[in-house]
Design a protein around this motif. Structure first.
Motif, PDB file in Angstrom:
ATOM      1  N   VAL A  96     -59.147  25.657 -34.234  1.00  0.00           N
ATOM      2  CA  VAL A  96     -58.005  25.950 -35.101  1.00  0.00           C
ATOM      3  C   VAL A  96     -58.051  27.395 -35.575  1.00  0.00           C
ATOM      4  N   PRO A  97     -56.871  27.955 -35.860  1.00  0.00           N
ATOM      5  CA  PRO A  97     -56.874  29.325 -36.360  1.00  0.00           C
ATOM      6  C   PRO A  97     -57.460  29.407 -37.760  1.00  0.00           C
ATOM      7  N   GLY A 136     -52.129  21.181 -46.121  1.00  0.00           N
ATOM      8  CA  GLY A 136     -53.324  21.873 -46.619  1.00  0.00           C
ATOM      9  C   GLY A 136     -53.383  23.281 -46.035  1.00  0.00           C
ATOM     10  N   LYS A 167     -50.607  14.746 -43.918  1.00  0.00           N
ATOM     11  CA  LYS A 167     -51.297  14.878 -42.632  1.00  0.00           C
ATOM     12  C   LYS A 167     -50.558  15.749 -41.613  1.00  0.00           C
ATOM     13  N   PHE A 201     -53.314  28.901 -46.772  1.00  0.00           N
ATOM     14  CA  PHE A 201     -52.964  30.229 -46.260  1.00  0.00           C
ATOM     15  C   PHE A 201     -52.139  30.987 -47.308  1.00  0.00           C
ATOM     16  N   PRO A 203     -48.489  16.042 -51.174  1.00  0.00           N
ATOM     17  CA  PRO A 203     -47.893  15.724 -49.870  1.00  0.00           C
ATOM     18  C   PRO A 203     -47.135  14.399 -49.770  1.00  0.00           C
ATOM     19  N   GLY A 255     -50.290  19.167 -42.057  1.00  0.00           N
ATOM     20  CA  GLY A 255     -50.699  20.570 -42.185  1.00  0.00           C
ATOM     21  C   GLY A 255     -50.319  21.160 -43.531  1.00  0.00           C
ATOM     22  N   LEU A 307     -51.494  24.976 -35.969  1.00  0.00           N
ATOM     23  CA  LEU A 307     -52.653  24.880 -35.082  1.00  0.00           C
ATOM     24  C   LEU A 307     -52.615  25.931 -33.979  1.00  0.00           C
ATOM     25  N   GLY A 356     -58.955  18.510 -39.414  1.00  0.00           N
ATOM     26  CA  GLY A 356     -59.211  18.690 -37.989  1.00  0.00           C
ATOM     27  C   GLY A 356     -59.914  17.482 -37.392  1.00  0.00           C
ATOM     28  N   ARG A 357     -59.923  16.382 -38.170  1.00  0.00           N
ATOM     29  CA  ARG A 357     -60.567  15.143 -37.698  1.00  0.00           C
ATOM     30  C   ARG A 357     -59.967  14.639 -36.386  1.00  0.00           C
ATOM     31  N   SER A 358     -58.639  14.775 -36.267  1.00  0.00           N
ATOM     32  CA  SER A 358     -57.966  14.150 -35.130  1.00  0.00           C
ATOM     33  C   SER A 358     -58.130  14.957 -33.847  1.00  0.00           C
ATOM     34  N   LEU A 359     -58.652  16.186 -33.977  1.00  0.00           N
ATOM     35  CA  LEU A 359     -58.606  17.070 -32.814  1.00  0.00           C
ATOM     36  C   LEU A 359     -59.527  16.628 -31.679  1.00  0.00           C
TER      37      LEU A 359
HETATM   38  N1  LIG Z   1     -55.665  25.791 -39.374  1.00  0.00           N
HETATM   39  C1  LIG Z   1     -55.940  24.496 -39.457  1.00  0.00           C
HETATM   40  N2  LIG Z   1     -57.198  24.065 -39.704  1.00  0.00           N
HETATM   41  C2  LIG Z   1     -57.475  22.754 -39.793  1.00  0.00           C
HETATM   42  N3  LIG Z   1     -56.535  21.767 -39.687  1.00  0.00           N
HETATM   43  C3  LIG Z   1     -55.275  22.131 -39.460  1.00  0.00           C
HETATM   44  C4  LIG Z   1     -54.923  23.487 -39.348  1.00  0.00           C
HETATM   45  N4  LIG Z   1     -53.594  23.525 -39.131  1.00  0.00           N
HETATM   46  C5  LIG Z   1     -53.151  22.274 -39.111  1.00  0.00           C
HETATM   47  N5  LIG Z   1     -54.156  21.409 -39.300  1.00  0.00           N
HETATM   48  C6  LIG Z   1     -53.949  19.961 -39.309  1.00  0.00           C
HETATM   49  O1  LIG Z   1     -53.653  19.556 -40.649  1.00  0.00           O
HETATM   50  C7  LIG Z   1     -53.967  18.169 -40.731  1.00  0.00           C
HETATM   51  C8  LIG Z   1     -54.142  17.747 -42.170  1.00  0.00           C
HETATM   52  O2  LIG Z   1     -52.902  17.739 -42.778  1.00  0.00           O
HETATM   53  P1  LIG Z   1     -52.730  17.860 -44.351  1.00  0.00           P
HETATM   54  O3  LIG Z   1     -53.462  19.065 -44.831  1.00  0.00           O
HETATM   55  O4  LIG Z   1     -51.279  17.809 -44.614  1.00  0.00           O
HETATM   56  O5  LIG Z   1     -53.460  16.558 -44.871  1.00  0.00           O
HETATM   57  S1  LIG Z   1     -53.328  15.923 -46.329  1.00  0.00           S
HETATM   58  O6  LIG Z   1     -52.102  15.151 -46.358  1.00  0.00           O
HETATM   59  O7  LIG Z   1     -53.335  17.004 -47.324  1.00  0.00           O
HETATM   60  O8  LIG Z   1     -54.535  15.061 -46.443  1.00  0.00           O
HETATM   61  C9  LIG Z   1     -55.217  18.019 -39.935  1.00  0.00           C
HETATM   62  O9  LIG Z   1     -55.198  16.699 -39.425  1.00  0.00           O
HETATM   63  P2  LIG Z   1     -56.541  15.987 -38.912  1.00  0.00           P
HETATM   64  O10 LIG Z   1     -56.846  16.624 -37.589  1.00  0.00           O
HETATM   65  O11 LIG Z   1     -56.220  14.538 -38.777  1.00  0.00           O
HETATM   66  O12 LIG Z   1     -57.618  16.247 -39.921  1.00  0.00           O
HETATM   67  C10 LIG Z   1     -55.149  19.117 -38.869  1.00  0.00           C
HETATM   68  O13 LIG Z   1     -54.884  18.623 -37.584  1.00  0.00           O
END
Ligand SMILES: Nc1ncnc2c1ncn2[C@@H]1O[C@H](COP(=O)(O)OS(=O)(=O)O)[C@@H](OP(=O)(O)O)[C@H]1O
Length: 401
Positions: free
Chosen positions: A338-339, A98, A94, A103, A154, A96, A305, A356-359
């Protein structure tokens, strides 16, 4: 007792002596087995069978066998540098990972694994050996040579078995850890569990233990922060020397012995497990026992982000990729928080909706403050004493409007 009865008794006694002796001489392995932490020799056995070749780079690569699905262990070993990951993104869940993984997937030489392998931390996967692991690295698509294979799982970062097993595979492996503000991570973890309860990944019982709604979660979180804070204070004073350094040492011992607040069985409170996942210093010090610092890169996931090119340049340098991903690779799309990535065909790719759920959610201010207070000494110790860098600017929820 007749002749057969006597023979039966004697054979039972002999069997009992054999079993006792076997258990005695294998007591260490059995202990690991019952703890679910069987060591890496198991994976070797699966692949090596009667050969004496160690896993890892032993020979110059030739070319990939076309029938790679059915290759034998010797061929896997001979071709190790061609298929094996050159670096692994090990966490933090959680933060980043992913974004980093996706990227990087746009780099012409970087070849991502087809899925999260969870090979080094799940015994049932590891015991299937490299013939199993290799399958994650079969597809190279339209990538260009030299291929740089990589994977991300992760939860490796907080695994006791992953670092020694990775080292056993390849001691020159590069490791990337994406850490982040623990307050945002806590919120993201809750939202992740809630979403994936609906699709069956987590049990309803698990969700009811931490909170059916974000409101309920925060009520429970307030309690946990209190009891966990008191527990940490006890550990600091009774098992450490009253300093943060002593506390980290005591927690490192507890981590290695699967004790509260790390062991799943030893930790009753499921929210406490989410919180202890953020003690990056404890985990990183464990990785340092297996890899030198110049193979362990830590980047701040919060940057994905805002300025994703910064961690991306750091990662490319660390793993030996040319710096093809830079500030011109990203754009902020109207309506997106988000970028997003601009690929070679000029298409704009944003991460899937589930990222991006938490945003658009937040935690109550008292919870935000209490969490920052809990983590502040740990984060400061991690930055200054473990990584020897300037402090992280982590103030999620406290930013000026
Ligand atoms: N560019 C971009 N686009 C969308 N989201 C982004 C980006 N960069 C960082 N994040 C943040 O990454 C959070 C998810 O983290 P992970 O990818 O490590 O999650 S996981 O462990 O693989 O499930 C995810 O958390 P949540 O907002 O809770 O979904 C995002 O806040």
């Amino acid at each position: 007792m007749g002749r057969y009865g006597r023979a039966y008794t004697i054979s039972n006694v002999l069997l009992a002596i054999y079993v006792t002796a076997f258990c005695y001489f294998n007591r260490e392995k059995l202990k690991l087995f019952f703890n679910g932490d069987l060591d890496f020799s198991a994976a070797k056995l699966m692949d090596i069978s009667n050969t004496e070749y160690p896993p890892g780079p032993t020979a110059e690569p030739t070319s990939l066998p076309s029938h790679i699905n059915e290759v034998g262990f010797q061929e896997l070993v001979d071709n190790f540098p061609l298929w094996s990951p050159k670096f692994i993104i090990v966490g933090v869940m959680k933060c980043g990972t992913g974004a980093a993984h996706t990227f990087l997937g746009n780099h012409p030489n970087a070849v991502p694994a087809t899925a999260e392998a969870y090979f080094f931390n799940k015994d049932k996967n590891y015991e299937q050996g490299f013939t199993y692991y290799r399958k994650f690295f079969l597809r190279v698509g339209h990538k260009q040579q030299p291929y740089v294979h990589y994977e991300k799982s992760p939860t490796y970062y907080r695994s006791l078995t992953a670092p020694p097993r990775m080292k056993e595979m390849n001691e020159t492996l590069k490791v990337v850890n994406v850490v982040c503000d623990n307050v945002k991570r806590t919120l993201s973890r809750y939202l992740h569990i809630k979403t994936h309860t609906d699709d069956g990944h987590f049990s309803h019982n698990h969700l009811s233990l931490i909170g059916q709604t974000l409101e309920e979660f925060q009520v429970n979180l307030r309690n946990t922060i209190r009891t966990f804070g008191a527990f940490l204070e006890d550990v600091k004073n009774n098992e450490g020397d009253g300093t943060i350094e002593g506390l980290i040492k005591a927690l490192s011992y507890r981590f290695k012995h699967k004790m509260r607040p790390f062991g799943i069985r030893a930790t009753q409170d499921k929210i406490e497990l989410i919180l202890s996942d953020g003690f990056y210093a404890v985990f990183h010090k464990y990785w340092q026992q297996f890899f030198p610092d110049d193979q362990l890169l830590v980047v701040d996931g919060g940057q994905f982000l805002k300025t994703p090119w910064e961690p991306m340049v750091e990662i490319q340098r660390h793993v030996g990729l040319s710096e093809r991903i830079n500030s011109s690779s990203f754009t902020f799309r109207d309506g997106m928080d988000v970028p997003c990535f601009i690929d070679a065909q000029e298409n704009v790719n944003c991460l899937p909706e589930q990222k991006g759920r938490s945003l658009h959610k937040s935690l109550d201010m008292d919870v935000v403050r209490a969490l920052h207070e809990l983590y502040r000494p740990f984060d400061a110790y991690f930055a200054q004493k473990v990584l020897h860098r300037s402090p992280f600017q982590w103030n999620y929820g406290l930013e000026a409007p």
